[in-house]
Design a protein around this motif. Structure first.
Motif, PDB file in Angstrom:
ATOM      1  N   GLN A  11      35.705  20.865   0.562  1.00  0.00           N
ATOM      2  CA  GLN A  11      36.195  21.339  -0.734  1.00  0.00           C
ATOM      3  C   GLN A  11      36.021  20.199  -1.750  1.00  0.00           C
ATOM      4  O   GLN A  11      36.316  19.044  -1.461  1.00  0.00           O
ATOM      5  CB  GLN A  11      37.683  21.693  -0.607  1.00  0.00           C
ATOM      6  N   GLY A  12      35.504  20.526  -2.923  1.00  0.00           N
ATOM      7  CA  GLY A  12      35.268  19.493  -3.924  1.00  0.00           C
ATOM      8  C   GLY A  12      33.974  18.723  -3.682  1.00  0.00           C
ATOM      9  O   GLY A  12      33.676  17.755  -4.375  1.00  0.00           O
ATOM     10  N   ARG A  13      33.206  19.150  -2.667  1.00  0.00           N
ATOM     11  CA  ARG A  13      31.823  18.706  -2.422  1.00  0.00           C
ATOM     12  C   ARG A  13      31.675  17.308  -1.851  1.00  0.00           C
ATOM     13  O   ARG A  13      30.880  17.089  -0.953  1.00  0.00           O
ATOM     14  CB  ARG A  13      30.974  18.838  -3.694  1.00  0.00           C
ATOM     15  N   GLU A  14      32.388  16.338  -2.428  1.00  0.00           N
ATOM     16  CA  GLU A  14      32.345  14.967  -1.895  1.00  0.00           C
ATOM     17  C   GLU A  14      30.946  14.429  -1.678  1.00  0.00           C
ATOM     18  O   GLU A  14      30.638  13.846  -0.646  1.00  0.00           O
ATOM     19  CB  GLU A  14      33.175  14.869  -0.599  1.00  0.00           C
ATOM     20  N   ILE A  15      30.101  14.636  -2.665  1.00  0.00           N
ATOM     21  CA  ILE A  15      28.804  13.959  -2.586  1.00  0.00           C
ATOM     22  C   ILE A  15      28.986  12.519  -3.089  1.00  0.00           C
ATOM     23  O   ILE A  15      30.001  12.180  -3.691  1.00  0.00           O
ATOM     24  CB  ILE A  15      27.726  14.703  -3.399  1.00  0.00           C
ATOM     25  N   PHE A  16      27.993  11.680  -2.826  1.00  0.00           N
ATOM     26  CA  PHE A  16      28.092  10.277  -3.233  1.00  0.00           C
ATOM     27  C   PHE A  16      27.504  10.138  -4.635  1.00  0.00           C
ATOM     28  O   PHE A  16      26.289  10.204  -4.816  1.00  0.00           O
ATOM     29  CB  PHE A  16      27.368   9.380  -2.233  1.00  0.00           C
ATOM     30  N   GLY A  38      26.008  11.843  -9.031  1.00  0.00           N
ATOM     31  CA  GLY A  38      27.033  12.011 -10.063  1.00  0.00           C
ATOM     32  C   GLY A  38      26.500  12.590 -11.357  1.00  0.00           C
ATOM     33  O   GLY A  38      27.269  13.072 -12.192  1.00  0.00           O
ATOM     34  N   ASP A  39      25.173  12.558 -11.547  1.00  0.00           N
ATOM     35  CA  ASP A  39      24.590  13.092 -12.783  1.00  0.00           C
ATOM     36  C   ASP A  39      24.249  14.576 -12.671  1.00  0.00           C
ATOM     37  O   ASP A  39      23.829  15.188 -13.649  1.00  0.00           O
ATOM     38  CB  ASP A  39      23.313  12.316 -13.142  1.00  0.00           C
ATOM     39  N   LEU A  40      24.418  15.159 -11.481  1.00  0.00           N
ATOM     40  CA  LEU A  40      24.123  16.581 -11.305  1.00  0.00           C
ATOM     41  C   LEU A  40      25.274  17.444 -11.820  1.00  0.00           C
ATOM     42  O   LEU A  40      26.420  16.979 -11.869  1.00  0.00           O
ATOM     43  CB  LEU A  40      23.913  16.890  -9.811  1.00  0.00           C
ATOM     44  N   SER A  41      24.968  18.692 -12.164  1.00  0.00           N
ATOM     45  CA  SER A  41      26.027  19.633 -12.551  1.00  0.00           C
ATOM     46  C   SER A  41      26.839  19.987 -11.299  1.00  0.00           C
ATOM     47  O   SER A  41      26.403  19.724 -10.168  1.00  0.00           O
ATOM     48  CB  SER A  41      25.422  20.909 -13.137  1.00  0.00           C
ATOM     49  N   GLY A  42      27.993  20.598 -11.517  1.00  0.00           N
ATOM     50  CA  GLY A  42      28.843  20.987 -10.380  1.00  0.00           C
ATOM     51  C   GLY A  42      28.108  21.882  -9.397  1.00  0.00           C
ATOM     52  O   GLY A  42      28.193  21.699  -8.183  1.00  0.00           O
ATOM     53  N   GLY A  43      27.353  22.828  -9.939  1.00  0.00           N
ATOM     54  CA  GLY A  43      26.622  23.758  -9.075  1.00  0.00           C
ATOM     55  C   GLY A  43      25.530  23.051  -8.288  1.00  0.00           C
ATOM     56  O   GLY A  43      25.311  23.332  -7.106  1.00  0.00           O
ATOM     57  N   GLN A  44      24.842  22.120  -8.952  1.00  0.00           N
ATOM     58  CA  GLN A  44      23.789  21.357  -8.258  1.00  0.00           C
ATOM     59  C   GLN A  44      24.393  20.467  -7.177  1.00  0.00           C
ATOM     60  O   GLN A  44      23.823  20.302  -6.095  1.00  0.00           O
ATOM     61  CB  GLN A  44      22.998  20.517  -9.271  1.00  0.00           C
ATOM     62  N   GLN A  45      25.555  19.905  -7.473  1.00  0.00           N
ATOM     63  CA  GLN A  45      26.235  19.083  -6.461  1.00  0.00           C
ATOM     64  C   GLN A  45      26.619  19.929  -5.248  1.00  0.00           C
ATOM     65  O   GLN A  45      26.534  19.472  -4.111  1.00  0.00           O
ATOM     66  CB  GLN A  45      27.495  18.440  -7.052  1.00  0.00           C
ATOM     67  N   GLY A  92      34.785  26.309  -9.294  1.00  0.00           N
ATOM     68  CA  GLY A  92      34.332  25.607 -10.495  1.00  0.00           C
ATOM     69  C   GLY A  92      32.832  25.642 -10.721  1.00  0.00           C
ATOM     70  O   GLY A  92      32.279  24.703 -11.294  1.00  0.00           O
ATOM     71  N   ILE A  93      32.180  26.714 -10.296  1.00  0.00           N
ATOM     72  CA  ILE A  93      30.721  26.768 -10.409  1.00  0.00           C
ATOM     73  C   ILE A  93      30.278  27.986 -11.213  1.00  0.00           C
ATOM     74  O   ILE A  93      30.868  29.054 -11.102  1.00  0.00           O
ATOM     75  CB  ILE A  93      30.109  26.770  -8.997  1.00  0.00           C
ATOM     76  N   GLN A  94      29.205  27.801 -12.004  1.00  0.00           N
ATOM     77  CA  GLN A  94      28.773  28.898 -12.887  1.00  0.00           C
ATOM     78  C   GLN A  94      28.173  30.059 -12.083  1.00  0.00           C
ATOM     79  O   GLN A  94      27.566  29.847 -11.023  1.00  0.00           O
ATOM     80  CB  GLN A  94      27.780  28.375 -13.919  1.00  0.00           C
ATOM     81  N   PRO A  95      28.330  31.288 -12.613  1.00  0.00           N
ATOM     82  CA  PRO A  95      27.957  32.504 -11.867  1.00  0.00           C
ATOM     83  C   PRO A  95      26.528  32.533 -11.354  1.00  0.00           C
ATOM     84  O   PRO A  95      26.288  33.010 -10.242  1.00  0.00           O
ATOM     85  CB  PRO A  95      28.180  33.620 -12.889  1.00  0.00           C
TER      86      PRO A  95
END
Ligand SMILES: Nc1ncnc2c1ncn2[C@@H]1O[C@H](COP(=O)(O)OP(=O)(O)OP(=O)(O)O)[C@@H](O)[C@H]1O
Ligand SMILES: [Mg+2]
Length: 230
Positions: free
Chosen positions: A83-88, A130-137, A161-164
Motif C-alpha cells: 500500500q502506498g507503493r514504496e518505490i525508491f 520520485g519524478d513519476l506520477s502516482g499512477g506510473q509509480q 489515489g490514482i487517475q481513472p
C-alpha cells in the motif's frame, strides 16, 4: 496455490487477525474487501512475512512458508505490491526494477515483458522513481513485484489515489496476468467497481475476521456493495 489456515495476528495486546482462512487458486483473482482499519494490510503483511503470525499456517504451492522471512518468501515466489507503493524515489526506474531481481544471480536482465505490460516504464527508464506520477509509480511497483516471476502476486489497494485512465490499464494487466494461469493473485481493494470487475473470488473483512465470501460473479447479488457502504 496459496492456502491460509486459521491465522491469528496481534499488534501488542490488540487482536488484529482472527482465525483467517482462505485459499487462492492459480489463475484466479481473490479480492479482499473491507473498510479502513479492518486488517487488510495486516493480512497481506502476514502473507509476505513482514509481521510474523502468532498461530495458524500459510502454504504456498504445497510448501509451508509460515516461518519464512520476507526474503525467503520472495524466493519461494511471492511478489508484493505494498500500500502506498514504496518505490525508491531517488533511484531510477531501471534501478527500482533491478531491486525486484535482487536475489537473482549477478546481472539477470530485466524481463522485457514488463515493458510490454507497462510501456510507460520503457519511456521513463532513466527517470527517478520520485519524478513519476502516482499512477506510473504504481505501475512501477507492480512491475518490480513481477520481475522475479512470482507464483503469488499480492497487491494492496493499487487504485488508491490514482487517475481513472491508469486504473483501467492496471485492471487490464491484472486480468491478463490471471488469464495466463501461472500465478494466483490476491488483491486488497476498497474501490468496489474495480474489485467486482476483477474478482473470481471475494472475501469481506470486518474487525480482523472474514465475515462474508463467495464467487466474484455473485458480488452484486450477495449485497457486498451495501456492506461496504454502511
Ligand atoms: N504497526 C502497528 N502497530 C499497532 N497497530 C497497528 C499497526 N498497524 C496497523 N495497526 C492497527 O491494526 C488495525 C488494522 O490495520 P490495517 O492497516 O491492517 O488495516 P487496513 O484494513 O489495511 O486499513 P486501510 O483500509 O486504512 O488500509 C488498525 O486498527 C490499525 O490501527
Ligand atoms: Mg491497508
Amino acid at each position: 496455490m496459496l492456502k491460509v489456515d486459521t491465522i491469528n495476528q496481534y499488534y501488542g495486546g490488540s487482536h488484529i487477525l482472527r482465525n483467517v482462512s482462505f485459499e487462492a487458486r492459480l489463475g484466479e483473482v481473490t479480492v479482499v474487501l473491507g473498510r479502513n482499519g479492518v486488517g487488510k494490510t495486516t493480512l497481506l503483511k502476514s502473507l509476505m512475512g513482514v509481521v510474523p503470525v502468532k498461530t495458524g499456517s500459510i502454504h504456498l504451492d504445497g510448501r509451508d512458508i509460515t516461518r519464512c522471512t520476507p526474503y525467503e518468501r520472495v524466493r519461494e515466489g511471492v511478489g508484493y505490491v505494498p500500500q502506498g507503493r514504496e518505490i525508491f524515489g531517488r533511484l531510477s526506474v531501471e534501478e527500482n526494477l533491478r531491486m525486484g531481481l535482487a536475489y537473482k544471480p549477478g546481472r539477470t536482465p530485466i524481463p522485457t515483458e514488463l515493458f510490454e505490460l507497462f510501456p510507460v516504464l520503457r519511456q521513463m527508464i532513466g527517470r527517478r522513481g520520485g519524478d513519476l506520477s502516482g499512477g506510473q509509480q504504481q505501475q512501477l511497483a507492480i512491475a518490480r513485484a513481477l520481475a522475479a516471476g512470482p507464483k503469488l502476486l499480492i497487491l494492496d489497494e493499487p487504485t488508491e489515489g490514482i487517475q481513472p485512465s491508469i486504473i483501467k490499464d492496471i485492471g487490464r494487466v491484472i486480468r491478463m496476468l490471471a488469464a495466463r494461469k501461472t500465478m494466483a493473485i490476491v488483491l486488497v481493494e476498497q474501490y468496489y467497481d474495480f474489485a467486482a470487475e476483477l474478482a473470481d473470488q471475494y472475501l469481506v473483512m470486518e474487525r480482523g475476521e472474514i465475515v462474508q465470501r463467495g464467487r466474484g460473479a455473485d458480488m452484486d447479488a450477495d449485497g457486498v456493495r451495501r456492506r461496504m457502504s454502511i
